[in-house]
Motif scaffolding. Structure first.
Motif, PDB file in Angstrom:
ATOM      1  N   GLN A  36      33.179  56.660  46.886  1.00  0.00           N
ATOM      2  CA  GLN A  36      33.299  57.462  45.681  1.00  0.00           C
ATOM      3  C   GLN A  36      31.913  57.859  45.195  1.00  0.00           C
ATOM      4  O   GLN A  36      30.927  57.164  45.440  1.00  0.00           O
ATOM      5  N   GLN A  37      31.848  59.000  44.525  1.00  0.00           N
ATOM      6  CA  GLN A  37      30.571  59.528  44.067  1.00  0.00           C
ATOM      7  C   GLN A  37      30.053  58.720  42.885  1.00  0.00           C
ATOM      8  O   GLN A  37      30.820  58.282  42.028  1.00  0.00           O
ATOM      9  N   SER A  38      28.751  58.526  42.857  1.00  0.00           N
ATOM     10  CA  SER A  38      28.152  57.754  41.764  1.00  0.00           C
ATOM     11  C   SER A  38      28.178  58.549  40.471  1.00  0.00           C
ATOM     12  O   SER A  38      28.267  59.778  40.466  1.00  0.00           O
ATOM     13  N   SER A  39      28.096  57.842  39.360  1.00  0.00           N
ATOM     14  CA  SER A  39      28.092  58.456  38.039  1.00  0.00           C
ATOM     15  C   SER A  39      27.203  57.619  37.135  1.00  0.00           C
ATOM     16  O   SER A  39      26.616  56.621  37.555  1.00  0.00           O
ATOM     17  N   GLU A  40      27.103  58.018  35.854  1.00  0.00           N
ATOM     18  CA  GLU A  40      26.295  57.255  34.919  1.00  0.00           C
ATOM     19  C   GLU A  40      26.858  55.851  34.712  1.00  0.00           C
ATOM     20  O   GLU A  40      26.104  54.889  34.531  1.00  0.00           O
ATOM     21  N   ASP A  41      28.188  55.732  34.743  1.00  0.00           N
ATOM     22  CA  ASP A  41      28.814  54.423  34.559  1.00  0.00           C
ATOM     23  C   ASP A  41      28.845  53.610  35.851  1.00  0.00           C
ATOM     24  O   ASP A  41      29.020  52.391  35.813  1.00  0.00           O
ATOM     25  N   ASN A  42      28.696  54.300  36.966  1.00  0.00           N
ATOM     26  CA  ASN A  42      28.729  53.616  38.261  1.00  0.00           C
ATOM     27  C   ASN A  42      27.555  54.106  39.119  1.00  0.00           C
ATOM     28  O   ASN A  42      27.741  54.805  40.113  1.00  0.00           O
ATOM     29  N   PRO A  43      26.320  53.752  38.743  1.00  0.00           N
ATOM     30  CA  PRO A  43      25.137  54.276  39.436  1.00  0.00           C
ATOM     31  C   PRO A  43      24.893  53.557  40.756  1.00  0.00           C
ATOM     32  O   PRO A  43      25.453  52.479  41.019  1.00  0.00           O
ATOM     33  N   PRO A  44      24.053  54.126  41.607  1.00  0.00           N
ATOM     34  CA  PRO A  44      23.699  53.460  42.868  1.00  0.00           C
ATOM     35  C   PRO A  44      22.747  52.285  42.618  1.00  0.00           C
ATOM     36  O   PRO A  44      21.861  52.360  41.760  1.00  0.00           O
ATOM     37  N   MET A  45      22.923  51.215  43.380  1.00  0.00           N
ATOM     38  CA  MET A  45      22.111  50.004  43.259  1.00  0.00           C
ATOM     39  C   MET A  45      21.504  49.677  44.628  1.00  0.00           C
ATOM     40  O   MET A  45      22.220  49.630  45.631  1.00  0.00           O
ATOM     41  N   LYS A  46      20.189  49.425  44.655  1.00  0.00           N
ATOM     42  CA  LYS A  46      19.500  49.085  45.897  1.00  0.00           C
ATOM     43  C   LYS A  46      19.391  47.573  46.034  1.00  0.00           C
ATOM     44  O   LYS A  46      18.900  46.886  45.135  1.00  0.00           O
ATOM     45  N   LEU A  47      19.868  47.056  47.159  1.00  0.00           N
ATOM     46  CA  LEU A  47      19.793  45.631  47.429  1.00  0.00           C
ATOM     47  C   LEU A  47      18.406  45.272  47.958  1.00  0.00           C
ATOM     48  O   LEU A  47      17.610  46.157  48.318  1.00  0.00           O
TER      49      LEU A  47
END
Length: 398
Positions: A342-353
């Motif tokens: 699913q596409q990222s959004s402000e509520d579900n942003p990308p996170m780098k491990l």
């Protein structure tokens, strides 16, 4: 497109029926004129002072009967045509929605700032299209500060593009000469295609233009020999057919209108890439995106109304569907979570491990099976064997 095809089908029925009625009515009128001429001849043959004979009465009655019958048939066909025309309107109502306000927000342009932004983007669009007088009038009437409208080089490119379509290659050749090194560095075919059109323009002069065409080829084609050797050989082959005319030769495709259209499009594409601007104005992109999304929005709105679902559409300042734009009209990067897809959004942003792999925050929460700040829990990266604490993941921006 299916809606347009359905309406077009009804329109074609009207046109075909109108043509048939037109042809039939012409024949009917001709027959009526013939009957009247026959009646006139029968009356003028006799003595003007004598009474009307029985034969003349029969001719008159026959003419009146046939005329009434033909006019009745013509009226019936005309009435049927009205029914066919009305079906076009019904097809439009059935396939198109007249009220588009259901898919729009009425409060968008209540803000003066938004109105000014709309006027600005419209003025820039008119400048890009070479409609300077319209843009100037809009700026004056809307009160836009002139310094807010930054002139774009696209206006010049559009004028050159129109010149190519009109058969004038001089502006395009001057522009290509100016940026010749940059075009060569991009491996562009633009300059050669412009010279090819210019060469074919000279050949339109016939045998008398042969010397001029050869001189033009020697001057301008030398730098293209390595890249376009075969194409240049084809151009030289056209000289053999000058006496009978290029249009009567196997090379007539070189004079086709499509060659000019293709070269104009190549110019606009390469020039915009070279200058770092988009070939489509923001207003064009917005309108095209809206036309693409409108059918889906109407269907979605209909479903929401029929199922009495409220509060979903206006809950956020975003569209409830994804609009697939052309790659050159995407102005920001998009991240899609490889786990949840699913596409990222402000509520579900990308996170780098820590290992460098990137997933969405929702995926991180699901993998950690608990709150992100739980330092006692360690998760395993879904793409590599590295274990890490969920709190070590960093928010990144695209």
């Amino acid at each position: 497109m299916e809606s347009c095809a359905a309406v077009e089908k009804e329109v074609e029925k009207v046109i075909n029926k109108f043509s048939a009625i037109n042809d039939h009515s012409q024949r009917i009128i001709s027959d009526v004129i013939s009957l009247i001429e026959k009646l006139r001849s029968s009356i003028t043959e006799g003595n003007p002072d004598s009474k009307v004979t029985a034969g003349q009465v029969d001719v008159l009655n026959e003419a009146l009967t046939k005329t009434k019958d033909k006019l009745h048939r013509l009226t019936t066909e005309h009435r049927d045509l009205h029914g066919t025309v009305s079906k076009v309107g019904k097809a439009i109502d059935r396939n198109f929605v007249a009220d588009f306000t259901a898919t729009s927000r009425t409060d968008v342009f209540q803000s003066e700032r938004n109105v000014m932004l709309l006027n600005k983007i419209m003025a820039q669009h008119f400048y890009r299209q070479g409609m300077d007088d319209v843009a100037d009038a809009l700026i004056k009437e809307s009160g836009l500060p002139a310094e807010d409208i930054v002139p774009e080089p696209y206006a010049e490119l559009h004028r050159i593009w129109e010149a190519i379509h009109s058969g004038n290659l001089a502006p395009a050749l001057d522009w290509a000469t100016r940026y010749s090194a940059e075009l060569d560095a991009r491996n562009s075919t633009l300059e050669f295609k412009l010279h090819r059109l210019a060469f074919m323009q000279i050949l339109k002069g016939g045998v008398q233009a042969q010397t001029e065409a050869i001189a033009y080829a020697r001057t301008n084609f030398a730098k293209f020999v390595r890249r376009f050797e075969k194409e240049i050989q084809i151009l030289m082959g056209t000289l053999i057919y000058l006496q009978i005319g290029i249009q009567n030769s196997p090379y007539q495709y070189l004079t086709a209108r499509e060659m000019w259209i293709e070269t104009a499009d190549v110019f606009l594409k390469d020039a915009c890439q070279l200058l770092g601007i988009n070939k489509d104005s923001p207003l064009s992109v917005i309108v095209n995106a809206g036309c693409t999304a409108l059918p889906a929005l109407l269907n979605l709105k209909h479903v929401m109304i029929s199922r009495q679902v409220t509060g979903i559409w206006n809950g956020r300042d975003e569209l409830p569907i994804e609009i697939d734009l052309e790659p050159e009209n995407r102005f920001h990067s998009i991240f899609a979570c490889p786990i949840l897809r699913q596409q990222s959004s402000e509520d579900n942003p990308p996170m780098k491990l820590l290992c460098g792999h990137v997933i969405s925050r929702d995926a991180l929460n699901k993998l950690s099976n608990g709150p992100i700040m739980n330092n006692t829990f360690r998760l395993k990266c879904p793409y590599c064997p590295m274990e890490q604490c969920p709190s070590d993941a960093k928010l990144i921006y695209f």
